[in-house]
Write an enzyme that holds these catalytic residues in place. Structure first.
Site, PDB file in Angstrom:
ATOM      1  N   GLY A  11       0.831  -1.194   0.000  1.00 26.19           N
ATOM      2  CA  GLY A  11       0.000   0.000   0.000  1.00 26.19           C
ATOM      3  C   GLY A  11       0.867   1.245   0.000  1.00 26.19           C
ATOM      4  O   GLY A  11       1.998   1.231  -0.476  1.00 26.19           O
ATOM      5  N   CYS A  12       0.362   2.303   0.562  1.00 26.00           N
ATOM      6  CA  CYS A  12       1.071   3.578   0.603  1.00 26.00           C
ATOM      7  C   CYS A  12       2.371   3.435   1.386  1.00 26.00           C
ATOM      8  O   CYS A  12       2.383   2.925   2.504  1.00 26.00           O
ATOM      9  CB  CYS A  12       0.181   4.624   1.263  1.00 26.00           C
ATOM     10  SG  CYS A  12       0.996   6.222   1.466  1.00 26.00           S
ATOM     11  N   PHE A  13       3.460   3.917   0.808  1.00 29.44           N
ATOM     12  CA  PHE A  13       4.739   3.767   1.496  1.00 29.44           C
ATOM     13  C   PHE A  13       4.825   4.567   2.781  1.00 29.44           C
ATOM     14  O   PHE A  13       5.610   4.252   3.667  1.00 29.44           O
ATOM     15  CB  PHE A  13       5.948   4.028   0.598  1.00 29.44           C
ATOM     16  CG  PHE A  13       5.939   5.247  -0.286  1.00 29.44           C
ATOM     17  CD1 PHE A  13       5.305   6.418   0.049  1.00 29.44           C
ATOM     18  CD2 PHE A  13       6.612   5.196  -1.497  1.00 29.44           C
ATOM     19  CE1 PHE A  13       5.332   7.527  -0.786  1.00 29.44           C
ATOM     20  CE2 PHE A  13       6.663   6.306  -2.346  1.00 29.44           C
ATOM     21  CZ  PHE A  13       6.004   7.477  -1.988  1.00 29.44           C
ATOM     22  N   TRP A  14       3.994   5.589   2.943  1.00 25.31           N
ATOM     23  CA  TRP A  14       4.010   6.351   4.205  1.00 25.31           C
ATOM     24  C   TRP A  14       3.647   5.448   5.383  1.00 25.31           C
ATOM     25  O   TRP A  14       4.194   5.574   6.470  1.00 25.31           O
ATOM     26  CB  TRP A  14       3.040   7.511   4.168  1.00 25.31           C
ATOM     27  CG  TRP A  14       3.308   8.564   3.146  1.00 25.31           C
ATOM     28  CD1 TRP A  14       4.461   8.796   2.454  1.00 25.31           C
ATOM     29  CD2 TRP A  14       2.385   9.561   2.710  1.00 25.31           C
ATOM     30  NE1 TRP A  14       4.306   9.861   1.604  1.00 25.31           N
ATOM     31  CE2 TRP A  14       3.041  10.355   1.745  1.00 25.31           C
ATOM     32  CE3 TRP A  14       1.069   9.838   3.026  1.00 25.31           C
ATOM     33  CZ2 TRP A  14       2.420  11.423   1.113  1.00 25.31           C
ATOM     34  CZ3 TRP A  14       0.440  10.910   2.394  1.00 25.31           C
ATOM     35  CH2 TRP A  14       1.120  11.700   1.449  1.00 25.31           C
ATOM     36  N   CYS A  15       2.692   4.535   5.156  1.00 27.52           N
ATOM     37  CA  CYS A  15       2.254   3.621   6.228  1.00 27.52           C
ATOM     38  C   CYS A  15       3.376   2.676   6.631  1.00 27.52           C
ATOM     39  O   CYS A  15       3.681   2.534   7.824  1.00 27.52           O
ATOM     40  CB  CYS A  15       1.046   2.810   5.774  1.00 27.52           C
ATOM     41  SG  CYS A  15      -0.454   3.774   5.475  1.00 27.52           S
TER      42      CYS A  15
END
Length: 175
Positions: A11-15
């Site tokens: 998913g989103c790399f920020w997570c």
């Protein structure tokens, strides 16, 4: 110190970045793009869905402090490996579930853990397993994003939940 490297997409790399920055034994976390076609892409190009790149985090870790198996346990807990090309409201091939290995030894262990996860999810795991290829670091503003923007909407409502899940589920691994 003998560091190893593994690259994960979930998913989103920020997570992923926000979680793995809190894991004992992880010495470097870099957000980037991997396993796509063409030269170094921009975030906008990756989000178009036409480059084949996945949003990833590249982890440098000390296996004397945290094992690859433990890192993968965290991975399979903080994202849903059964949804193809999506995590929650984030939809597209760039949000696929993937493990990009760097050594043959890693590939063998990852196959074993992936089978265990697939058995646990009754054959529904769609996580891709490939060697890391064509990796590019994401733009500077994506690095340590949650640490710098905890009150930003997506961070407050999505990333924070994954961080909380890690903190409550893996107390033994928290820095």
């Amino acid at each position: 110190m003998n560091l190893e490297r593994i690259t994960l997409a979930g998913g989103c790399f920020w997570c992923l970045e926000a979680v793995y920055e809190r894991v004992r034994g992880v010495h470097r976390v870099e957000s980037g793009y991997s396993n796509g076609q063409g030269p170094a892409p921009s975030y906008e190009q990756v989000c178009s869905g036409h480059t084949g790149f996945a949003e990833v985090v590249r982890l440098d870790f000390d296996p004397a402090e945290v094992s690859l198996r433990e890192l993968l346990e965290v991975f399979f807990t903080i994202h849903d490996p059964t949804t193809l090309n999506r995590q929650g409201a984030d939809v597209g091939t760039q949000y696929r579930s993937a493990i990009y290995w760097h050594t043959e030894t890693q590939r063998q262990l990852v196959q074993e853990v992936l089978k265990e996860a697939d058995d646990h999810h009754v054959g529904r795991v769609v996580t891709e397993l490939q060697p890391e290829a064509n990796y590019h670091a994401a733009e500077a503003y994506h690095q340590h994003y949650y640490a710098r923007n905890p009150d930003q909407g997506y961070c407050a409502f999505v990333v924070a939940g994954k961080v909380d899940k890690f903190l409550s589920s893996f107390k033994r691994l928290v820095k």
